[in-house]
Scaffold this motif. Structure first.
Motif, PDB file in Angstrom:
ATOM      1  N   THR A 136       0.821  -1.213   0.000  1.00 39.85           N
ATOM      2  CA  THR A 136       0.000   0.000   0.000  1.00 39.85           C
ATOM      3  C   THR A 136       0.855   1.262   0.000  1.00 39.85           C
ATOM      4  O   THR A 136       0.417   2.313  -0.485  1.00 39.85           O
ATOM      5  CB  THR A 136      -0.931   0.016   1.232  1.00 39.85           C
ATOM      6  N   CYS A 137       2.063   1.164   0.558  1.00 41.22           N
ATOM      7  CA  CYS A 137       2.964   2.321   0.556  1.00 41.22           C
ATOM      8  C   CYS A 137       3.651   2.517  -0.794  1.00 41.22           C
ATOM      9  O   CYS A 137       4.035   3.646  -1.136  1.00 41.22           O
ATOM     10  CB  CYS A 137       4.025   2.161   1.650  1.00 41.22           C
ATOM     11  N   LEU A 138       3.813   1.436  -1.549  1.00 39.17           N
ATOM     12  CA  LEU A 138       4.541   1.507  -2.816  1.00 39.17           C
ATOM     13  C   LEU A 138       3.630   1.643  -4.025  1.00 39.17           C
ATOM     14  O   LEU A 138       3.989   2.302  -4.995  1.00 39.17           O
ATOM     15  CB  LEU A 138       5.419   0.254  -2.978  1.00 39.17           C
ATOM     16  N   LEU A 139       2.450   1.003  -3.970  1.00 42.15           N
ATOM     17  CA  LEU A 139       1.554   0.984  -5.120  1.00 42.15           C
ATOM     18  C   LEU A 139       0.312   1.801  -4.829  1.00 42.15           C
ATOM     19  O   LEU A 139      -0.463   1.472  -3.922  1.00 42.15           O
ATOM     20  CB  LEU A 139       1.160  -0.461  -5.473  1.00 42.15           C
ATOM     21  N   SER A 140       0.118   2.854  -5.585  1.00 40.70           N
ATOM     22  CA  SER A 140      -1.083   3.675  -5.404  1.00 40.70           C
ATOM     23  C   SER A 140      -2.325   2.987  -5.967  1.00 40.70           C
ATOM     24  O   SER A 140      -3.450   3.338  -5.608  1.00 40.70           O
ATOM     25  CB  SER A 140      -0.893   5.029  -6.087  1.00 40.70           C
ATOM     26  N   GLU A 141      -2.134   1.991  -6.863  1.00 37.53           N
ATOM     27  CA  GLU A 141      -3.274   1.281  -7.449  1.00 37.53           C
ATOM     28  C   GLU A 141      -3.809   0.173  -6.556  1.00 37.53           C
ATOM     29  O   GLU A 141      -4.790  -0.490  -6.899  1.00 37.53           O
ATOM     30  CB  GLU A 141      -2.881   0.677  -8.809  1.00 37.53           C
ATOM     31  N   PHE A 142      -3.141  -0.059  -5.430  1.00 37.52           N
ATOM     32  CA  PHE A 142      -3.583  -1.118  -4.519  1.00 37.52           C
ATOM     33  C   PHE A 142      -4.956  -0.755  -3.965  1.00 37.52           C
ATOM     34  O   PHE A 142      -5.174   0.343  -3.461  1.00 37.52           O
ATOM     35  CB  PHE A 142      -2.581  -1.282  -3.384  1.00 37.52           C
ATOM     36  N   SER A 143      -5.905  -1.696  -4.054  1.00 35.04           N
ATOM     37  CA  SER A 143      -7.293  -1.416  -3.677  1.00 35.04           C
ATOM     38  C   SER A 143      -7.786  -2.439  -2.671  1.00 35.04           C
ATOM     39  O   SER A 143      -7.139  -3.461  -2.415  1.00 35.04           O
ATOM     40  CB  SER A 143      -8.191  -1.429  -4.920  1.00 35.04           C
ATOM     41  N   THR A 144      -8.960  -2.156  -2.105  1.00 28.93           N
ATOM     42  CA  THR A 144      -9.560  -3.098  -1.163  1.00 28.93           C
ATOM     43  C   THR A 144      -9.943  -4.407  -1.848  1.00 28.93           C
ATOM     44  O   THR A 144      -9.894  -5.466  -1.216  1.00 28.93           O
ATOM     45  CB  THR A 144     -10.814  -2.472  -0.531  1.00 28.93           C
ATOM     46  N   ALA A 145     -10.312  -4.349  -3.126  1.00 27.79           N
ATOM     47  CA  ALA A 145     -10.657  -5.581  -3.843  1.00 27.79           C
ATOM     48  C   ALA A 145      -9.447  -6.498  -3.921  1.00 27.79           C
ATOM     49  O   ALA A 145      -9.550  -7.714  -3.687  1.00 27.79           O
ATOM     50  CB  ALA A 145     -11.168  -5.245  -5.246  1.00 27.79           C
TER      51      ALA A 145
END
Length: 268
Positions: A204-213
């Protein structure tokens, strides 16, 4: 003054051995099962209370299609299944841990209570990741809070096993001790959730595209990774044993060949 020193020494000695005193293993397991059951019940009540479409809305907005109406609650259902899988696997790891514990201590009971305290926060993690989903401003923060809760719930389980290893002859079954049949697998099993939660937190700190899904899909995939891990550990241990047996056979054959040679041949 002498009495004061003796009393202070006695109190320190009592405190030192207080945490190593025995604790009823059955009471620890019963209390833990009750907490896991309550947490799972809270999840079920949450998903059933607020995630059912209104019949009038189904008729007016979705033209009578219930499946289309349910699709709007898809992120909530995904969060529910991910959270329930997490609770189920943490309970399974807890059950496997105390299956090999022969005697519990007060320190192990204290660590177990700390783990259960964070287990009780999993419904909060479910509500956060279901409410702040779909590219919300606080979506990443909700995932990070869930990772922190899962990490501490699992790391205290790992600490229970580590504490049991310090006095393994009295607290652990022979299979789970150093060099035991299940020792390597117990280490991998108890380290799985701390590593996964830490990995998701750093993602989550490295990838802004990381989502709850993605986060909840990771939670659902973990059981399959868990089974693959067990198979991998078994294959690795079998391979190591086979290599060691082959090396021992070669040493034995060389010794037998040297024994069969005459003294002159040996010197030459």
């Amino acid at each position: 003054g002498q009495r004061g020193e003796e009393g202070e020494h006695h109190s320190l000695e009592t405190f030192t051995f207080y945490l190593s005193e025995p604790l009823s293993k059955e009471r620890v397991e019963a209390f833990s099962d009750g907490v896991y059951a309550i947490v799972a019940t809270l999840l079920i009540l949450d998903i059933c209370e607020d995630n059912v479409p209104d019949p009038r809305e189904v008729e007016e907005k979705f033209h009578g299609s219930l499946l289309e109406a349910l699709s709007e609650y898809g992120p909530n259902y995904l969060a529910y299944f991910g959270s329930f899988v997490t609770i189920g696997l943490l309970w399974f790891v807890h059950h496997s841990l105390f299956l090999y514990v022969t005697k519990a201590t007060r320190l192990m009971g204290l660590l177990n209570i700390l783990s259960l305290a964070f287990i009780g926060g999993l419904p909060l993690a479910y509500q956060l990741t279901s409410e702040f989903a779909e590219e919300s401003h606080n979506e990443i923060e909700a995932i990070q809070v869930s990772c922190v809760i899962t990490f501490f719930a699992s790391i205290f389980q790992f600490a229970i096993w580590t504490t049991a290893l310090l006095n393994e002859e009295e607290t652990l079954h022979a299979f789970a001790r150093y060099g035991g049949k299940e020792h390597a697998f117990m280490f991998a099993k108890l380290a799985l959730y701390p590593c996964v939660s830490l990995g998701a937190f750093f993602l989550t700190c490295l990838l802004s595209e990381f989502s709850t899904a993605i986060f909840h899909l990771m939670q659902i995939v973990i059981p399959f990774a868990f089974l693959a891990l067990r198979i991998l550990v078994r294959i690795s241990l079998t391979a190591i044993k086979s290599v060691m047996s082959l090396s021992r056979r070669k040493v034995v054959l060389l010794e037998e060949e040297e024994a069969c040679l005459s003294p002159n041949e040996t010197l030459s």
